[in-house]
Scaffold this active site. Structure first.
Site, short mmCIF file in Angstrom:
data_model
loop_
_atom_site.label_atom_id
_atom_site.label_comp_id
_atom_site.label_asym_id
_atom_site.label_seq_id
_atom_site.Cartn_x
_atom_site.Cartn_y
_atom_site.Cartn_z
N PRO A 88 64.18 -26.78 37.99
CA PRO A 88 64.47 -25.59 38.87
C PRO A 88 63.26 -24.91 39.58
CG PRO A 88 65.58 -25.67 36.68
CD PRO A 88 64.62 -26.72 36.72
N GLU A 115 65.86 -26.59 27.81
CA GLU A 115 65.41 -25.13 28.37
C GLU A 115 64.06 -25.60 29.15
OE1 GLU A 115 67.14 -22.28 28.72
OE2 GLU A 115 68.40 -23.69 27.60
N ARG A 153 68.61 -44.42 51.42
CA ARG A 153 69.15 -44.70 52.60
C ARG A 153 68.15 -44.52 53.89
NH1 ARG A 153 70.56 -40.61 55.33
NH2 ARG A 153 72.27 -41.53 56.50
N ASP A 168 70.28 -38.78 61.83
CA ASP A 168 70.98 -37.71 60.61
C ASP A 168 71.00 -36.15 61.13
OD1 ASP A 168 71.79 -39.74 59.02
OD2 ASP A 168 69.87 -39.66 57.87
#
Ligand code: 9D3
Length: 262
Positions: A88, A115, A153, A168
């Site tokens: 994160p 954690e 991709r 895209d």
């Protein structure tokens, strides 16, 4: 491209990697994914991968030894490819980062649990850290799959149309226009007349305007960075958009659209 994944849950990856575009990319040898269970590099009877944090506090921390052993066994010492930690606290994973990774012959991904992991892994083994967004998941497995999916991709030959990834929405910097297929009328709701007109110039203009309108309404932050033509700017001006000076900006400082009808 080869991707080595280090995880406590390799079985999470298999079903998704064996589907659709990723399965075909693997069969054709364009993508070579290797899954490694970090627990296989433990040396104690209980195959321990975590321990309590120094300094106290709740939660558990992943021990450094099995992670170092696994990565160095597979990639060499020092590792001969980028070692990317999914966390994160990483830098945001974007389409631009996906393009950069897609140009590398090999990367390793570490998916963490608990954690977090011992800081020495970050300091002395990991070369890059990526987050997939500002929400809290239970582990790095889904983020690692997201990276594999987005990168695969973009690999040459994976998609039928070699220009598809360039079209895209995020590569173009705008959201996509609406799509319709048959039937022409469904429950009384008609496909926009322009799309059935056969007038390709008019269709292209309509799609561009829908794309600009949606981006303005939903993601005005993207407009600041999108390559816009004078015609685009003129259309956006009719929606209330005004050219802003561009500080090194984030989504939060972009001007919000007026609420609008479609
Ligand atoms: C208790 C403090 N948490 C920090 C917000 C610790 C923590 C929570 C969840 C540590 C790791 C995780 C599991 N998430 C990931 O490993 C992860 C993740 C994510 O949760 N969101 C977005 N991107 C990523 S990349 C890896």
């Amino acid at each position: 491209m080869r991707i080595d994944v280090f995880t406590l849950f390799p079985e999470v990856f298999e079903p998704y990697l064996n589907l659709s575009i990723l399965a075909r990319a693997r069969e054709r040898g364009l993508l070579d994914v290797h899954l490694y269970n970090i627990r296989d590099w433990t040396t104690d009877k209980h195959r321990t991968v975590d321990d309590e944090p120094y300094g106290g506090g709740g939660g558990m921390v992943m021990k450094p030894e099995p992670i170092f052993a696994a990565v160095e066994d597979v990639l060499g010492r020092p590792p001969r490819a980028p070692v990317i930690l999914m966390t994160p606290q990483g830098r945001p994973f974007t389409q631009e980062v996906a393009w950069q990774l897609s140009r590398l012959p090999r990367i390793a991904l570490i998916a963490g649990r608990y954690e977090g992991l011992d800081e020495r892994v970050r300091e002395h083994l990991v070369t890059d850290e990526l987050s997939i967004g500002d929400y809290v998941l239970t582990g790095g497995e889904l983020p690692a799959l997201v990276v594999i999916d987005a990168v695969t991709r973009l690999l040459p030959g994976v998609l039928g149309d070699p220009d598809a990834p360039l079209k895209d929405s995020f590569s173009q910097g705008l959201l996509e226009h609406p799509h319709y297929t048959r039937p022409a009328v469904f429950r009384g709701w008609s496909v926009p007349e322009v799309l059935r007109s056969g007038d390709h110039a008019r269709i292209a203009r309509w799609r561009r305007e829908q794309s600009l309108r949606r981006t303005w309404e939903r993601r005005p932050d993207l407009l600041a960075r999108a390559p816009l033509t004078p015609e685009d700017r003129a259309y956006l001006a009719t929606l209330g958009w005004r050219e802003r000076s561009k500080p090194a900006s984030s989504a939060s400082d972009a001007e919000a659209p007026e609420s609008s009808t479609n």
